[in-house]
Design a protein around this motif. Structure first.
Motif, PDB file in Angstrom:
ATOM      1  N   GLU A  53      -7.015  -4.291   7.137  1.00  0.00           N
ATOM      2  CA  GLU A  53      -7.748  -3.662   6.025  1.00  0.00           C
ATOM      3  C   GLU A  53      -8.157  -2.244   6.385  1.00  0.00           C
ATOM      4  OE1 GLU A  53     -11.022  -6.138   5.044  1.00  0.00           O
ATOM      5  OE2 GLU A  53      -9.793  -7.748   4.164  1.00  0.00           O
ATOM      6  N   ARG A 112     -17.127   2.150  -0.641  1.00  0.00           N
ATOM      7  CA  ARG A 112     -17.590   0.924   0.012  1.00  0.00           C
ATOM      8  C   ARG A 112     -19.012   0.584  -0.415  1.00  0.00           C
ATOM      9  NH1 ARG A 112     -15.821  -3.554   1.966  1.00  0.00           N
ATOM     10  NH2 ARG A 112     -14.300  -2.520   3.318  1.00  0.00           N
ATOM     11  N   THR A 142       0.840  -1.204   0.000  1.00  0.00           N
ATOM     12  CA  THR A 142       0.000   0.000   0.000  1.00  0.00           C
ATOM     13  C   THR A 142       0.872   1.249   0.000  1.00  0.00           C
ATOM     14  OG1 THR A 142      -1.772  -1.152   1.155  1.00  0.00           O
ATOM     15  CG2 THR A 142      -1.808   1.253   1.233  1.00  0.00           C
ATOM     16  N   LEU A 174     -14.772   7.507   0.901  1.00  0.00           N
ATOM     17  CA  LEU A 174     -14.532   6.105   1.225  1.00  0.00           C
ATOM     18  C   LEU A 174     -15.847   5.356   1.410  1.00  0.00           C
ATOM     19  CD1 LEU A 174     -11.458   5.962   3.618  1.00  0.00           C
ATOM     20  CD2 LEU A 174     -11.708   4.944   1.382  1.00  0.00           C
ATOM     21  N   GLN A 178      -9.604  -3.408  -1.852  1.00  0.00           N
ATOM     22  CA  GLN A 178      -8.395  -2.587  -1.770  1.00  0.00           C
ATOM     23  C   GLN A 178      -7.944  -2.156  -3.164  1.00  0.00           C
ATOM     24  OE1 GLN A 178      -6.987  -1.418   1.037  1.00  0.00           O
ATOM     25  NE2 GLN A 178      -5.777  -0.184  -0.354  1.00  0.00           N
ATOM     26  N   THR A 217      -4.445   4.973   3.143  1.00  0.00           N
ATOM     27  CA  THR A 217      -4.765   5.439   1.791  1.00  0.00           C
ATOM     28  C   THR A 217      -5.519   6.758   1.841  1.00  0.00           C
ATOM     29  OG1 THR A 217      -4.880   3.147   1.035  1.00  0.00           O
ATOM     30  CG2 THR A 217      -5.902   4.822  -0.362  1.00  0.00           C
ATOM     31  N   ARG A 218      -6.476   6.848   2.756  1.00  0.00           N
ATOM     32  CA  ARG A 218      -7.268   8.075   2.867  1.00  0.00           C
ATOM     33  C   ARG A 218      -6.391   9.267   3.210  1.00  0.00           C
ATOM     34  NH1 ARG A 218     -10.551   8.501   8.191  1.00  0.00           N
ATOM     35  NH2 ARG A 218      -8.407   8.906   8.812  1.00  0.00           N
ATOM     36  N   GLN A 220      -6.971   1.288   4.707  1.00  0.00           N
ATOM     37  CA  GLN A 220      -7.892   2.307   4.208  1.00  0.00           C
ATOM     38  C   GLN A 220      -7.586   3.671   4.823  1.00  0.00           C
ATOM     39  OE1 GLN A 220     -12.017   1.084   4.484  1.00  0.00           O
ATOM     40  NE2 GLN A 220     -11.489  -1.052   4.026  1.00  0.00           N
ATOM     41  N   VAL A 262     -10.260   0.612  -4.284  1.00  0.00           N
ATOM     42  CA  VAL A 262      -9.946   1.899  -3.647  1.00  0.00           C
ATOM     43  C   VAL A 262      -8.675   2.488  -4.236  1.00  0.00           C
ATOM     44  CG1 VAL A 262      -9.261   2.979  -1.474  1.00  0.00           C
ATOM     45  CG2 VAL A 262     -11.154   1.363  -1.510  1.00  0.00           C
ATOM     46  N   LEU A 292     -13.731   5.558   9.749  1.00  0.00           N
ATOM     47  CA  LEU A 292     -12.793   4.435   9.815  1.00  0.00           C
ATOM     48  C   LEU A 292     -12.203   4.308  11.209  1.00  0.00           C
ATOM     49  CD1 LEU A 292     -10.913   4.793   6.410  1.00  0.00           C
ATOM     50  CD2 LEU A 292     -12.636   3.107   7.028  1.00  0.00           C
TER      51      LEU A 292
END
Length: 908
Positions: free
Chosen positions: A751, A773, A378, A769, A826, A758-759, A755, A829, A685
């Motif tokens: 996971e 989803r 990632t 996000l 993933q 990544t965010r 996320q 995203v 999240l």
């Protein structure tokens, strides 16, 4: 450097700086002191640029006469090419060249008043100096802009910001604020604190401060001295020549002053100070740009170094885990049986230690390794780096394959251990049972041959003969009952041979001896019966009740002993049908218990009847049953012992079932909660992460319940209990569910962490996000955690993508590089964030290195060590390849190849 003059320019136009009057007194402008200062100042300024082209001027009015160096000066300071000069030496050639230079100046929006090419060619000092001042204004001052201010205001704002922290410095203008020299020293110290110790400067020593600033600027900053310490009273000299000189020279040329001139003048010349200060601005602006470029490179290299550390850590952990798996698997695959129960139990204990202490940490290491791999990929994806490819044999799939091999060997090893233990237990039990039955038989048979050969009946009375006959009948009944025992002894010997008992030879000899003795007893029994039957009468007064007791108690006692032996036996089974047959036989045994209890009560009632008769007729209560040695107390004791063992086993079953029936649903409930939390769109999240961390905490706290159930399972195994009607859960079910729960919570947390990473890195909002989803969940029609190809195409179309076959194939190569036919959340995203986010790239890094290299296509080791922190500089030096271009120098390094390699666009 080019800037167009127009009426909308916020800067000052040439007309504002160069107010010229046609009626001035040219004689006054030729004052020798003024001319000396102008020559020195402008000559130094011109040479600071001409030396970049490998030349210089010595006499300002002579060296510009042919126009060649004038055109070269304009090309150097503007960065543009002027028309090709005339190379002739005639006057018209010189005038043509000077006109080309003047036309270029005019093309930049500058109005030249009273300056003609003929005067420059003729060496007119006033016009030459005036032209140079016009060039300084246009190319050294006008292009300065800070926050969209004019040139003057921008330069003043820059000075104020840089000198704000310094004591005794308050820059408000370009005249009085610079008289004490501290402002110049502050500018130098702000950018190069190694050159000046500002704390030692004295406000009362303006001349010393100015001289120090001028000397350091010339020596270390490549800014020529534009003030002459030898001329100490330039302003006063100008005044002596006439007021008109002072006014017009100040307004038009504004030549820079020497240090004492600045000190002694009430108001130093503003534009002269601006000219000199502009040199500081240009010198330090490039350094700041280089600093920015260095910071960008440090950031990119820092990301690369961190990723390399994560790669090295993954390689190390993968190597250690694979080494443990490869070391452990052969141990589990080894199937060398032991000859003793003690040795096999040691192996079983070693295996249990492995399951409880050695394997659980490795399960966590395997899970953490997968998490580290996903996190690293990632980070590489976010930073636009190529994906990490572990060493051969260390891929996650390789570790998973090795782990599956380990678990396969583990499962087979446990089954083999239990099978071997049951076999050895069976062998030892049979050997012990053989010895017990042999001892019982030998004890029973001892002296029987002698009794059977007695001829006591020959001299006995009728009553005694009849008693002997009845006794013989009881013996025959006992003999028939012992027939099963002898057959069991033979059967046990045969089974021990089949199970490879180490002392089978001794057992066979012993068994043969018993069989021979049994045949002899049978013969003797038959002969004695024939002798007794020849006796005419039998004793009729033999107590029939004793006879009946003997006949019924002996078989019943044998049945009880046989039942206890059978219930304690070990059985080797190889199929579900055989297990079911054993369970059915056990159930059948339990159905006979009420009938056996009735028989027990009936036998005991016979003995009670004997006691009643003895009491009724005054017979001694210490009567001896001559037909058998079995007593009512012995029957009751044997019966109660078996009932107690059955109750203990039932208690073990219920205890295990109660725990298993609670743990199994608890694990299932936690799995469902984790699944719901991973798709919950209601919170952030971070909320999901907090909830999952709480689940993880609860799971860890629940571990003692699993350990306790393991202990109860071990107890059940040791007591040979194989059925449990109170629960459908087995220990293997619980183990698999528990390991699946641990893996699921760890992967789900990873996971969410991915996320969040990544965010934050891509600047994606929580709402985006949630939308990702929601779209993914909607088009994941089979709810297997991945969209199929057609579902993914439908998802993209619903989001507004106009997809052709070529474009869709390109997108699929990004989200499904392995062509598995499924797009994970993933990958979905990552694709959406790539579509909307911005990341650094190789072009930006190359541009940053070019700034540090002063626009050269290569960079030197000294430049890297000067511009970058030591760690990042050495990192670049160790990895950057040599520059192979034709314009390279010894030690030149190729930063372009290095930068593109960082992003996987080339190979080092």
């Amino acid at each position: 450097m080019e800037m167009q003059y127009n009426n909308n320019n916020n800067g000052y136009g040439p007309e504002e700086y160069m107010i010229q009057e046609e009626d001035w007194d040219r004689d006054l402008l030729l004052d020798p002191a003024w001319e000396k200062q102008q020559r020195k100042t402008f000559t130094a300024w011109c040479n600071s640029h001409l030396r970049k082209a490998g030349t210089q001027i010595d006499n300002i009015e002579e060296d510009f006469r042919n126009g060649l160096k004038l055109m070269l000066l304009l090309e150097v300071i503007s960065g543009e090419r002027l028309p090709k000069p005339d190379r002739g030496k005639m006057r018209f050639h010189k005038i043509a060249n000077v006109n080309k230079a003047l036309e270029y100046i005019t093309s930049k929006g500058v109005k030249l008043v009273s300056i003609g090419a003929e005067e420059i060619v003729d060496g007119n000092v006033k016009m030459t100096l005036g032209m140079i001042w016009t060039i300084i204004l246009r190319f050294a001052i006008q292009d300065i802009s800070v926050e969209e201010t004019s040139a003057k205001e921008g330069l003043l704002l820059w000075c104020q910001r840089k000198t704000a922290p310094y004591r005794n410095v308050n820059v408000q203008n370009f005249h009085c604020s610079w008289k004490d020299g501290l402002a110049f020293c502050a500018l130098i110290h702000r950018h190069r604190p190694d050159l000046i110790d500002y704390s030692k400067l004295n406000k009362d020593d303006p001349l010393g401060n100015l001289n120090l600033a001028l000397e350091i600027a010339e020596k270390h900053l490549d800014i020529p001295k534009m003030l002459d310490p030898e001329v100490t009273d330039l302003a006063n000299t100008a005044v002596c020549g006439g007021r008109l000189f002072m006014t017009r020279v100040s307004c038009y040329y504004h030549a820079p002053h020497d240090p004492e001139d600045i000190i002694n003048t009430p108001k130093p010349d503003e534009r002269a100070i601006m000219t000199y200060v502009s040199c500081f601005y240009h010198a330090f602006a490039g350094a700041e740009q280089a600093e920015t470029a260095a910071n960008r490179i440090c950031k990119v290299l820092g990301v690369n170094q961190e990723n390399e550390k994560l790669m090295e850590e993954y390689e190390r952990l993968a190597s250690e885990l694979l080494e443990w798996i490869h070391r452990t698997t052969p141990w589990l695959e080894k199937r060398a049986p032991e000859s003793t129960m003690t040795a096999m139990r040691c192996k079983l204990e070693d295996f249990r230690d492995y399951r409880r202490m050695h394997k659980p940490p490795k399960v966590q290491e395997k899970c953490q390794l997968e998490i580290s791999f996903n996190t690293l990929q990632t980070k590489l994806n976010i930073s636009n780096r190529p994906a990490f490819m572990p060493s051969e044999g260390k891929m996650v799939s390789d570790i998973t394959s090795a782990w599956q091999g380990l678990e396969h060997a583990e499962k087979g090893y446990e089954e083999w251990l239990l099978s071997e233990i049951r076999r050895l237990e069976r062998v030892e039990h049979l050997a012990e049972k053989f010895q017990q039955k042999v001892a019982t038989h030998e004890s029973w048979a001892q002296g029987k041959d002698q009794l059977l050969t007695l001829r006591d009946y020959e001299s006995a009375s009728l009553t005694e003969v009849r008693a002997l006959l009845r006794k013989h009948e009881a013996f025959e009944s006992d003999l028939a009952a012992h027939q099963d025992r002898v057959e069991q002894i033979a059967a046990i010997a045969q089974e021990l041979n089949e199970l490879d008992y180490h002392a089978a030879g001794v057992i066979n000899e012993h068994c043969q001896t018993i069989c021979d003795q049994w045949d002899q007893l049978g013969t003797l029994t038959q002969k004695r019966r024939e002798a007794l039957e020849r006796t005419e009468k039998l004793l009729e007064t033999i107590d029939q009740l004793f006879l009946e007791f003997a006949k019924r108690s002996a078989p019943f006692n044998n049945w009880m002993e046989g039942a206890m032996e059978d219930l304690q036996d070990m059985f080797l089974v190889h199929s579900v049908d055989e297990v079911q047959n054993l369970i059915s036989a056990h159930d059948q045994f339990k159905t006979t218990l009420p009938e056996a209890d009735s028989e027990r009560q009936a036998i005991l009632s016979i003995y009670n009847e004997v006691q009643k008769i003895a009491q009724s007729y005054g017979i001694s209560s210490k009567l001896t049953n001559i037909y058998c040695d079995i007593t009512p107390a012995h029957i009751n004791q044997t019966w109660e012992k078996e009932m107690s063992r059955q109750n203990v086993n039932e208690r073990h079953r219920r205890q295990f079932a109660a725990q298993a029936n609670a743990i199994g649903p608890w694990i299932q409930t936690r799995m469902e909660e984790i699944a719901r939390s991973s798709v919950d769109l209601a919170g952030t999240l971070e909320d999901q992460m907090n909830q999952l961390k709480q689940f993880e905490h609860d799971i860890i706290k629940y571990k003692p319940n699993i350990d306790k159930l393991e202990g109860d399972h071990q107890l059940i195994q040791e007591t040979l209990i194989f059925d449990n009607k109170h629960t459908n859960y087995t220990m293997e079910h619980i183990r698999v569910g528990w390991e699946s729960l641990l893996t699921t919570i760890a992967r789900t947390i990873n996971e969410i962490e991915t996320q969040i990473l990544t965010r934050d890195a891509k600047g994606i909002s929580q709402q985006q996000l949630n939308e990702f989803r929601s779209s993914f969940t909607h088009f994941d029609r089979k709810k297997k955690g991945g969209m199929e190809t057609d579902d993914f195409r439908a998802c993209l179309i619903s989001m507004g993508y106009d997809l052709g076959e070529a474009e869709f194939a390109r997108i699929m190569s990004l989200v499904d590089p392995n062509s598995s036919g499924r797009v994970t959340f993933q990958a979905f995203v990552d694709f959406m964030t790539r579509e909307t986010g911005e990341t650094d790239n190789s072009e930006q890094v190359v541009a940053s290195f070019r700034i540090l290299a002063a626009d050269k296509p290569y960079i030197l080791v000294d430049e890297l060590r000067r511009e970058l922190p030591p760690e990042q500089a050495e990192y670049c030096i160790s990895r950057m390849p040599p520059y192979k271009g034709p314009d390279g120098v010894p030690g030149a390094l190729d930063y372009t190849v290095f930068s593109t390699a960082l992003y996987g666009e080339s190979d080092l």
